[in-house]
Design an enzyme around this catalytic site. Structure first.
Site, PDB file in Angstrom:
ATOM      1  N   GLN A  34      -5.402  -2.104   9.808  1.00 46.57           N
ATOM      2  CA  GLN A  34      -5.219  -3.400   9.164  1.00 46.57           C
ATOM      3  C   GLN A  34      -5.773  -4.514  10.053  1.00 46.57           C
ATOM      4  OE1 GLN A  34      -3.989  -3.625   6.119  1.00 46.57           O
ATOM      5  NE2 GLN A  34      -4.060  -5.843   5.966  1.00 46.57           N
ATOM      6  N   LYS A  82       0.833  -1.204   0.000  1.00 44.14           N
ATOM      7  CA  LYS A  82       0.000   0.000   0.000  1.00 44.14           C
ATOM      8  C   LYS A  82       0.868   1.254   0.000  1.00 44.14           C
ATOM      9  CE  LYS A  82      -3.980  -1.987   2.425  1.00 44.14           C
ATOM     10  NZ  LYS A  82      -4.638  -2.129   3.725  1.00 44.14           N
ATOM     11  N   ASP A  97     -12.348   3.239   4.445  1.00 44.72           N
ATOM     12  CA  ASP A  97     -12.891   1.890   4.292  1.00 44.72           C
ATOM     13  C   ASP A  97     -14.396   1.935   4.016  1.00 44.72           C
ATOM     14  OD1 ASP A  97     -10.955  -0.010   4.329  1.00 44.72           O
ATOM     15  OD2 ASP A  97     -11.106  -0.481   6.446  1.00 44.72           O
TER      16      ASP A  97
END
Length: 334
Positions: free
Chosen positions: A106, A62, A129
């Site tokens: 995460q 990422k 998210d």
């Protein structure tokens, strides 16, 4: 000239890798504009707890993706034994940081930490998210619009009974093939349909699977786009008949090659969210990746179809970057 027979039909393959690259290029252009016009760039913070190799590798990936489009990365690595209160305090610090426009925790978190509690502490304005309870609530209500669409389900792949080292190999293979879909693919499903010229409004859409992380939210997204939505699940009667009526099929059951070609309506668009590792002794790795749809059978019937790997997966990080950009624009551009 003789006309082609139905057996000659082959679906149009939706190239997720190419579409994701287009999206990333668009993001890079907008980030460059923000930097030149306002002297600021989007910032994405990723919080990781513990030393899981798969999570560490994915976070590194990422970070690389952010660098490629000009987004600034903020990485927060916390020990496995960090308390829930300490973790939440760190989230609050990121909430208050004006240079951070998106926050991603995460998963999975250690068992002593309540994931739902931690995720709910992320500022809704930075919930890239899209899984903050308020975002999900707005998604489920007519006339309401979430700040971010849910594009980051924590998908549970069916990886058979294989050890963590092999799982890491699969994660790495998926990323190198641009098909990793641990995060960010619900919004990616709709993006693939849209950029392939497939309209959703008024269409019959069937979602196979009703999980909180995939099936349910993607059905809400389709409903927002004015599709007539049906969910097929383990207690549905005659699932084949229901799927066969669909103009759009979203396969998210977590069962390898469950949906056969005979289930597909001729000309339907098929988006395969599944990523399943199945034994294959002809491969050096001993496994291969397949979706929830029998790809070769479905290709003979469907109008459009996503492959696995290389379909929905490549959109995962692209959608994360896009949400981070949108979060930054809402604060930087007044």
């Amino acid at each position: 000239m003789a006309s082609s027979s139905p057996s000659d039909h082959k679906a149009t393959i939706i190239d997720g890798k190419a579409i994701a690259q287009t999206v990333r290029s668009e993001i890079a252009d907008e980030v460059r504009h923000l930097s030149q016009q306002y002297g600021k760039v989007p910032g994405l913070a990723v919080v990781i707890v513990g030393n899981r190799k798969d999570s560490q590798s994915y976070v590194s990936m990422k970070r690389k993706a952010c660098a490629e489009v000009g987004i600034k990365s903020f990485d927060l690595n916390l020990p496995e034994d960090v308390s829930q209160a300490e973790l939440i305090a760190k989230v609050h610090e990121l909430n208050a940081n004006p240079d951070v426009h998106g926050i991603l925790v995460q998963l999975p978190l250690p068992k002593h930490i309540n994931e739902e509690k931690v995720l709910s502490e992320i500022s809704i304005e930075k919930d890239v998210d899209g899984f903050h309870p308020l975002n999900i609530g707005k998604l489920a209500m007519k006339g309401r619009h979430p700040l971010f669409l849910p594009c980051t389900p924590k998908s549970k792949k069916r990886l058979l009974n294989i050890d963590s080292a092999v799982k890491l190999e699969i994660y790495m293979f998926c990323w190198k093939s641009s098909c990793f879909n641990h995060d960010h693919f619900l919004q990616g499903c709709l993006e693939l349909l849209s950029r392939s010229g497939i309209s959703i409004r008024g269409k019959k859409a069937v979602v196979v699977g009703r999980s909180n992380i995939v099936g349910l939210p993607v059905s809400l997204l389709l409903l927002k786009e004015d599709a007539t939505v049906t969910i097929v699940h383990s207690h549905s009667s005659e699932p084949e008949k229901t799927v066969r009526e669909a103009d759009i099929v979203i396969a998210a059951a977590g069962q390898p090659m469950m949906i056969k070609g005979s289930w597909i309506k001729p000309g339907a668009a098929v988006i395969d969210v599944g990523t399943n590792a199945v034994d294959d002794q002809t491969r050096k790795s001993g496994y291969r990746l397949v979706g929830d749809v029998d790809f070769h059978e479905a290709c003979k019937v469907a109008g459009w179809i996503t492959p696995v790997p290389g379909g929905v997966g490549p959109m995962t990080v692209a959608m994360l970057l896009k949400n981070t950009l949108e979060g930054a624009k809402s604060t930087i551009v007044q």
